[in-house]
Enzyme design. Structure first.
Site, short mmCIF file in Angstrom:
data_model
loop_
_atom_site.label_atom_id
_atom_site.label_comp_id
_atom_site.label_asym_id
_atom_site.label_seq_id
_atom_site.Cartn_x
_atom_site.Cartn_y
_atom_site.Cartn_z
N THR A 53 53.71 38.14 57.92
CA THR A 53 54.00 37.58 59.25
C THR A 53 55.10 38.35 59.95
O THR A 53 55.11 38.47 61.17
CB THR A 53 54.40 36.10 59.10
OG1 THR A 53 53.26 35.39 58.64
CG2 THR A 53 54.87 35.49 60.41
N THR A 96 55.25 35.89 53.31
CA THR A 96 55.96 34.85 52.56
C THR A 96 55.07 34.15 51.53
O THR A 96 55.57 33.55 50.59
CB THR A 96 56.54 33.78 53.51
OG1 THR A 96 55.46 33.13 54.19
CG2 THR A 96 57.50 34.39 54.50
N ASP A 97 53.74 34.22 51.73
CA ASP A 97 52.86 33.36 50.93
C ASP A 97 52.85 33.70 49.44
O ASP A 97 52.68 32.81 48.61
CB ASP A 97 51.44 33.39 51.50
CG ASP A 97 51.34 32.56 52.78
OD1 ASP A 97 52.27 31.77 53.04
OD2 ASP A 97 50.36 32.69 53.52
C1 SIN Z 1 53.73 34.81 56.06
O1 SIN Z 1 54.16 35.94 55.92
O2 SIN Z 1 54.51 33.86 56.36
C2 SIN Z 1 52.27 34.43 55.94
C3 SIN Z 1 51.38 35.59 55.84
C4 SIN Z 1 51.61 36.41 54.61
O3 SIN Z 1 52.02 35.87 53.58
O4 SIN Z 1 51.34 37.62 54.66
#
Ligand code: SIN
Length: 310
Positions: free
Chosen positions: A13, A92-93
């Site tokens: 993200t 973050t995932d």
């Molecule tokens: C995020 O980064 O918050 C969601 C998408 C990802 O993990 O690449």
């Protein structure tokens, strides 16, 4: 004194874009290059920084080949005498899984800092630039070492960090351990001792995979059966992690199937599906406990231990 920080981009993200800046969820991850993300932080101008794009993906799609490439590039840069630390921009995932993987295969003496964002680069309230700035502050910290996640002003150890929230900017936590430190206006306020290099009470794992073992996670829950485990064993799974209820308890039907798998030579690792806390007490050798590791970190642990012939 080494002074260069290398920033490795992998997507997420933090590199995402949306057509509508006030839309915080309808965006596409992994669109902007890491050099652009760094250039968007005015406070970083003139600093000794290098960028390298290792991957460009939504981290829900993280794969073992990308982990391998990332570990190799991070190891390469950390070994350079002029480099004081490496930052990885990451979705973050699955950030906590990558953090544990890198800690276990590299256990670096210099800081290897993962960061990301909960809002895309185009959002009104984008958090990526501040997170990058804070991550670079930690990468320059002489006392810092090992793999950490820097997010929303907090520094989390790889062994403790978990994504705890789907939407909030401070989406990560360290459970009972709490963060190692906070980054405030470019300064570090430390709360506890920095985990030492590869330390974490564990040996570094040799990492030269010819092929990756297949380790799957199953969960104990109301109405569980052993059918999924039996199907995975029949399908040739190499190892199983069970996300148990509470302090390691298992639905009896699932437990029977897991014992059958263990007897057939499939290693089974037990951890809790609770968001925090460790498994307390003695567990039998057929299904050893993964202490406080999350099911996803335990999966990495078991996979690496199978790779090491364990
Ligand atoms: C995020 O980064 O918050 C969601 C998408 C990802 O993990 O690449």
């Amino acid at each position: 004194m080494p002074s260069t920080v290398v920033i490795l981009g992998t997507g997420g993200t933090i590199a995402g874009t949306a057509t509508n800046p006030s839309d915080n969820v309808g965006y596409t991850a992994a669109q902007r290059g890491v050099a652009d993300l760094v250039a968007a932080v005015p406070a970083l101008q003139g600093q000794a920084l290098e960028t390298e794009q290792v991957a460009q993906l939504d981290s829900k799609d993280m794969d073992h080949a990308t982990w391998q490439r990332l570990a190799q590039r991070a190891a390469h840069h950390l070994a350079r005498p002029e480099v004081c630390g490496v930052v990885v921009t990451h979705g973050t995932d699955t950030m906590e899984e990558t953090a544990w993987f890198l800690q276990r295969v590299l256990g670096p003496d210099k800081p290897l800092v993962l960061t990301g964002a909960m809002r895309p680069a185009t959002a009104l309230q984008t958090d990526g630039p501040q997170n990058i700035l804070d991550a670079i502050t930690v990468a320059r910290e002489p006392a810092a070492c090992g793999v950490v996640v820097v997010f929303a002003g907090q520094v989390h150890a790889a062994q403790d960090v978990r994504k705890l929230h789907t939407y909030r900017l401070d989406a990560f936590g360290s459970g009972d351990a709490g963060p190692i430190a906070r980054v405030e206006e470019g300064r570090l306020r430390r709360h506890r001792t920095w985990p030492v290099g590869s330390g974490l009470g564990l040996a570094r794992i040799a990492f030269e995979p010819a092929s990756w073992p297949r380790v799957e996670v199953v969960t104990s829950h109301a109405g569980a059966s052993g059918r999924l485990v039996d199907a995975l064993v029949a399908d040739g799974v190499d190892g199983l992690v069970v996300a148990a209820t509470g302090n390691g308890s298992l639905h009896q039907a699932l437990e029977l199937a897991l014992r059958r798998a263990a007897t057939a030579g499939i290693p089974v690792m037990r951890c809790t599906r609770c968001a925090s806390g460790a498994l307390i007490g003695a567990f039998d050798a057929a299904m050893p406990a993964a202490a406080s590791l999350s099911p996803w970190a335990a999966r990495v642990e078991l996979m690496l231990s199978l790779l090491a012939g364990g």
